[in-house]
Design an enzyme around this catalytic site. Sequence first.
Site, PDB file in Angstrom:
ATOM      1  N   GLU A 202       9.529  -1.632 -19.635  1.00  9.74           N
ATOM      2  CA  GLU A 202       9.381  -2.012 -21.048  1.00  9.74           C
ATOM      3  C   GLU A 202       9.667  -0.847 -22.001  1.00  9.74           C
ATOM      4  O   GLU A 202       8.770  -0.339 -22.675  1.00  9.74           O
ATOM      5  CB  GLU A 202       7.992  -2.586 -21.307  1.00  9.74           C
ATOM      6  N   GLU A 362       8.053 -10.460 -15.371  1.00 11.20           N
ATOM      7  CA  GLU A 362       6.593 -10.592 -15.402  1.00 11.20           C
ATOM      8  C   GLU A 362       6.275 -11.899 -16.110  1.00 11.20           C
ATOM      9  O   GLU A 362       6.636 -12.090 -17.258  1.00 11.20           O
ATOM     10  CB  GLU A 362       5.956  -9.432 -16.181  1.00 11.20           C
TER      11      GLU A 362
HETATM   12  C1  GAL Z   1       3.371  -5.584 -19.255  1.00 15.58           C
HETATM   13  C2  GAL Z   1       3.738  -4.349 -18.485  1.00 15.58           C
HETATM   14  C3  GAL Z   1       2.986  -4.300 -17.176  1.00 15.58           C
HETATM   15  C4  GAL Z   1       1.544  -4.545 -17.412  1.00 15.58           C
HETATM   16  C5  GAL Z   1       1.336  -5.843 -18.143  1.00 15.58           C
HETATM   17  C6  GAL Z   1      -0.115  -6.108 -18.428  1.00 15.58           C
HETATM   18  O1  GAL Z   1       3.799  -5.540 -20.553  1.00 15.58           O
HETATM   19  O2  GAL Z   1       5.117  -4.270 -18.226  1.00 15.58           O
HETATM   20  O3  GAL Z   1       3.165  -3.046 -16.573  1.00 15.58           O
HETATM   21  O4  GAL Z   1       1.035  -3.490 -18.124  1.00 15.58           O
HETATM   22  O5  GAL Z   1       2.027  -5.785 -19.359  1.00 15.58           O
HETATM   23  O6  GAL Z   1      -0.655  -5.223 -19.324  1.00 15.58           O
END
Ligand code: GAL
Length: 724
Positions: A202, A362
Amino acid sequence: MKSNCNENFHKMKKPVLKSWLRISTVVILGVLILNSKHSVFAQVISPQRPPIEVLGKQGEMLIGADYYPEHWPKERWETDLKLMKEAGFNVVRLAEFAWVLMEPTEGQFEFDWLDEFLALADKYEIRAILGTPTAVMPAWAARKYPETLATKKNGQQIVWGARKNNCFSNGTYRLLSERITRAMAEHFKNTPNVIGWQTDNEFAGPVCHCDRCRANFQDWLRNKYGTLEKLNTAWGTHFWGHKVQTWGEIQVPDCDSEGGNWSPSGNPSACYDWRQFNSWLNVRFQHDQVKAIRKVCPEHHFITHNLMSFHPEINYYDLGKDLDFVSWDNYPVWYKPTISYGAAMAADLMRGIKQKNFLIMEQTAGPCGWGVFYRNTRPGEIRKIAYQQLAHGADGQIWFRWRTCTAGREQYWHGLLGHDGKPLRRYKEAAQVASEYRKLEKYLRGTTVKSDVAIIYDYHSIWSLWGQPGFEGNNVRDAIARYYNAFFRAGINVDMISPEADLSKYKLVLAPDLIILPDKLADKLNDYVKNGGVLLTDCRTGVKDETNLAHKRTLPGLLSPMLGIEIEEYGAITPDMEYELKNENTFSGSYSAIHYCDWITSKGAEVLAGYEQWHLKSFAAVTRNSYGQGKGWYVGTIVKEEAFYDELISKLLEDAGIKTYIDLPIGVEASIRQGNGTKLLFLINHTEDQKKIIIPVGKKELISGEKTSESIELGIYEVAVIEL
Ligand code: GAL
Ligand code: ZN
């Protein structure tokens, strides 16, 4: 716009994104080309096994979870992998925060633990996407090279910890990043089940204010402008005596990039360049990693990055250029369930970045939050969220995360499994999705969303409005959403595109809030209409040039003949006021203008709505003009009622000759993926009520395998995929 608010919340959790949180808060208040070798559909070949394709010709779609072997005792690994296999998963993303474990001492690498995990994963036919771990530097790096740590706006250096601590200008950090990337690439290039890479994690921030960044900014400007004279002109430094006479005099402008004061005093053109510079720093950083991986790894390894939908700091079109396809992180579940307009629009933007299908790197699984957590995904919701992305061009699905961590900042960011590691409801639902996707993949292959409608999404306008929104609350995302949501309700697919994209393939183009309008772009829009396109633009479009200085023209500047209007005056409608819209026999509802109004004089355009307010009676609010073969629409205000946008969109579609193909009850979404002679209609019920939809008869619903009758009933969060 509740759903936007919900979906935006995902980005509110991290310190590095605080600035956007503040901005959002203020604002709220107020293809895949089938045969492209690096596409998500690309062949993912492991030397020891038959080729799989991610939605390719013979292969399987990527479905899995983000996994952290370093979070669990080794004895647990096999249990997890077995459960994944049983769920129908075939991929994990790994290692993106494991730098110190892979390079515990500078220059000495330890990959055994990961090799061991990968070998075990291979036994269960689980492939891996490896993350370069540069979002968190090891403590030793911060200790040995303190200059790699970013500096805050107040001059204080960030204390190592959390993540995203580094300065992107720092040469040492770039070298450290390149070295670990190269070492990983060398080490894993032949690992059979490694299929691709995620760069960092990110990208965005921290916006560093160190001396190196300032010097780097000066160099970047010198490269961009060549002479100080040009820079002074571009920045309008005759104002407030801000003329600079040496490159070294240039300071990092006060742009509020770290939050705080909503009215930063920095020069807006300097801030605009500062944002471009920071975006460029990230793109360059990624480029170094991409080069290192491509040099070493086999052709079939793909490289992607997990984007954050509407995150404004990085120009994703630029970041995407180095990638084979983009991925993104989707966290739409926070408060009360709402229709997921925002996640659909985000998906369309993600598809628009490279005009290709994308991967979900994700996907939300359970309650999310760092300190407090929010609501849990309800039965059927995990599945519905996945299908929504599939419907908009996702060619793979990875849940964040496999199992809820028992340690660290994300103990409350829940995965498919809870802390207890039991494969319960959420796991079972994900497994259901996986098994359904397996049934669907042969139909999905080679399909993407094809739209007749495009909305221009422009980072330059975002950056301009970030510092100077003009009227309170003005921002590109909300401006687009007003129209986008109406298309969603009408069941019309939309492409979100860069201003550089080819417009000729679209029948209808919208350019909301396009404040930065270089003459070339104005010409392009005019030509589009002249050649038969229907274009809608609105408030504040064309106010500024490519250096973020106001054009010295009567609005809408070069668009004036095409739109058939002139705007000599305009003003905000403050939150304590609303102006009634005057119906000029075009719209059937009664509507109110809020936030802003252009005082439009028609110069030939049809007036479709005006204002009832005494001082605005002679001005237009909404206009349409015939120009060449096409039509130019202009909406000079913001309308409170969403029904206005529904009416407007239906008229635009009519002008553009685009037919809606389905009547949708509110809360049901439709999207079509097509290609290779297949056309798939996705229907998604975002509500918690039963919905009935009239559909074509005698087609096949692919999940159930049943033939369709004239209507279909969708229960809570239920979905259908109909082969048309
Ligand atoms: C996302 C990030 C993950 C994890 C998740 C929950 O934005 O890429 O590494 O942090 O949020 O916080
Ligand atoms: Zn710096």
